[in-house]
Motif scaffolding. Sequence first.
Motif, PDB file in Angstrom:
ATOM      1  N   ALA A 160       0.864  -1.176   0.000  1.00  0.00           N
ATOM      2  CA  ALA A 160       0.000   0.000   0.000  1.00  0.00           C
ATOM      3  C   ALA A 160       0.902   1.227   0.000  1.00  0.00           C
ATOM      4  O   ALA A 160       2.103   1.129   0.257  1.00  0.00           O
ATOM      5  N   GLN A 161       0.303   2.378  -0.283  1.00  0.00           N
ATOM      6  CA  GLN A 161       1.094   3.617  -0.315  1.00  0.00           C
ATOM      7  C   GLN A 161       0.408   4.675   0.528  1.00  0.00           C
ATOM      8  O   GLN A 161      -0.802   4.877   0.432  1.00  0.00           O
ATOM      9  N   MET A 169      -5.926  11.871  10.446  1.00  0.00           N
ATOM     10  CA  MET A 169      -6.165  10.688   9.616  1.00  0.00           C
ATOM     11  C   MET A 169      -5.164  10.662   8.464  1.00  0.00           C
ATOM     12  O   MET A 169      -4.665  11.704   8.026  1.00  0.00           O
ATOM     13  N   ALA A 170      -4.873   9.471   7.974  1.00  0.00           N
ATOM     14  CA  ALA A 170      -3.996   9.297   6.822  1.00  0.00           C
ATOM     15  C   ALA A 170      -4.784   8.655   5.684  1.00  0.00           C
ATOM     16  O   ALA A 170      -5.653   7.812   5.917  1.00  0.00           O
ATOM     17  N   GLN A 171      -4.485   9.078   4.472  1.00  0.00           N
ATOM     18  CA  GLN A 171      -5.069   8.448   3.291  1.00  0.00           C
ATOM     19  C   GLN A 171      -4.095   7.394   2.774  1.00  0.00           C
ATOM     20  O   GLN A 171      -2.947   7.701   2.471  1.00  0.00           O
ATOM     21  N   VAL A 172      -4.582   6.159   2.701  1.00  0.00           N
ATOM     22  CA  VAL A 172      -3.746   5.038   2.264  1.00  0.00           C
ATOM     23  C   VAL A 172      -4.369   4.412   1.032  1.00  0.00           C
ATOM     24  O   VAL A 172      -5.567   4.081   1.031  1.00  0.00           O
ATOM     25  N   ARG A 173      -3.568   4.257  -0.023  1.00  0.00           N
ATOM     26  CA  ARG A 173      -4.054   3.586  -1.235  1.00  0.00           C
ATOM     27  C   ARG A 173      -3.748   2.103  -1.116  1.00  0.00           C
ATOM     28  O   ARG A 173      -2.591   1.689  -1.077  1.00  0.00           O
ATOM     29  N   LEU A 174      -4.789   1.295  -1.070  1.00  0.00           N
ATOM     30  CA  LEU A 174      -4.655  -0.140  -0.871  1.00  0.00           C
ATOM     31  C   LEU A 174      -4.370  -0.843  -2.200  1.00  0.00           C
ATOM     32  O   LEU A 174      -4.528  -0.252  -3.274  1.00  0.00           O
ATOM     33  N   PRO A 175      -3.950  -2.114  -2.165  1.00  0.00           N
ATOM     34  CA  PRO A 175      -3.635  -2.827  -3.407  1.00  0.00           C
ATOM     35  C   PRO A 175      -4.805  -2.895  -4.395  1.00  0.00           C
ATOM     36  O   PRO A 175      -4.589  -2.986  -5.603  1.00  0.00           O
ATOM     37  N   GLY A 177      -6.744  -0.534  -5.120  1.00  0.00           N
ATOM     38  CA  GLY A 177      -6.973   0.787  -5.697  1.00  0.00           C
ATOM     39  C   GLY A 177      -7.837   1.664  -4.811  1.00  0.00           C
ATOM     40  O   GLY A 177      -7.967   2.857  -5.058  1.00  0.00           O
ATOM     41  N   GLU A 178      -8.447   1.073  -3.795  1.00  0.00           N
ATOM     42  CA  GLU A 178      -9.267   1.847  -2.863  1.00  0.00           C
ATOM     43  C   GLU A 178      -8.385   2.768  -2.025  1.00  0.00           C
ATOM     44  O   GLU A 178      -7.293   2.380  -1.593  1.00  0.00           O
ATOM     45  N   ARG A 272     -12.607   1.143  -5.053  1.00  0.00           N
ATOM     46  CA  ARG A 272     -11.644   0.495  -5.937  1.00  0.00           C
ATOM     47  C   ARG A 272     -12.085   0.552  -7.401  1.00  0.00           C
ATOM     48  O   ARG A 272     -11.268   0.430  -8.301  1.00  0.00           O
ATOM     49  N   ASN A 273     -13.376   0.755  -7.653  1.00  0.00           N
ATOM     50  CA  ASN A 273     -13.852   0.856  -9.028  1.00  0.00           C
ATOM     51  C   ASN A 273     -13.790   2.289  -9.544  1.00  0.00           C
ATOM     52  O   ASN A 273     -14.330   2.595 -10.614  1.00  0.00           O
TER      53      ASN A 273
END
Length: 275
Positions: A160-161, A169-175, A177-178, A272-273
């Motif tokens: 993740a990134q 709060m932190a925004q995390v991009r999951l595998p 795409g969410e 994710r979509n």
Amino acid sequence: MATMKYKPTTPSRRHMSVASFDEVTKFSPEKSLITTKKKHSGRNSYGKITVRHQGGGNKQKYRLIDFKRDEEKATVIGIEYDPNRTSYIALLQNDEGKKSYVIAPAGVTDGDVLYSGADADIKPGNTLPIENIPVGTIIHNIELYPGKGAQLVRTAGAQAQLMAKENGMAQVRLPSGEVRLVRLDCKATIGQVGNIEHDTIKIGKAGKTRHMGIRPTVRGSVMNPCDHPHGGGEGKSPVGRPGPVTPWGKPALGLKTRNKKARTNKYIVKRRNGR
């Protein structure tokens, strides 16, 4: 990690590939960190099958994984295969001799020292609160609730990134795409999960899935009408419905199952979509 292919001595061997286990350095589990794993074959407490296509398979022992990473400093003394997950696991030992298992990050091997805490360096395998991790860093083993232990991004090759940090709060991009909001006081581990090429392995034969505890799946279209809504008809008939359904007539393939009123919807910044 690389994969190995066999000589095509049989039709199943022709396309089969297996992991080379180059990363694995220890081939027997730590006895103090394993426990029994009971088989249920998809049955509930009443003996009724609630999950189909499960049963059989090789006997397995469960490895106790430390997802909380409470040890401030520990040395890697072995990388092992774990039959219960796709990723490899690393055996750690602290200065007092206490041992524990963690998910093995890519690039970590025997002799490496892993740290956990707010002052840890930004190196693969180290665990820090998200508020101490720079934006843009690749992370895995992400907590959702402080102190509960990692729940997100634990499968082989996953990463993740960390995208942004604001208002606690932190925004995390999951595998998938969410993009999801995670509290800054939750922990995460630096780097990518190891065993990166796991998804390139080809099982090759039906018997290997039986070793994994997966029983055969029969298509509904080859059944009789009394056994499945897709059954019956002459030849390869259409399913005879607007869309495919389960054996019990419920819509399948595309039906959204997430509760529209789910409590955690407010933490999803981007689905994710793409919506």
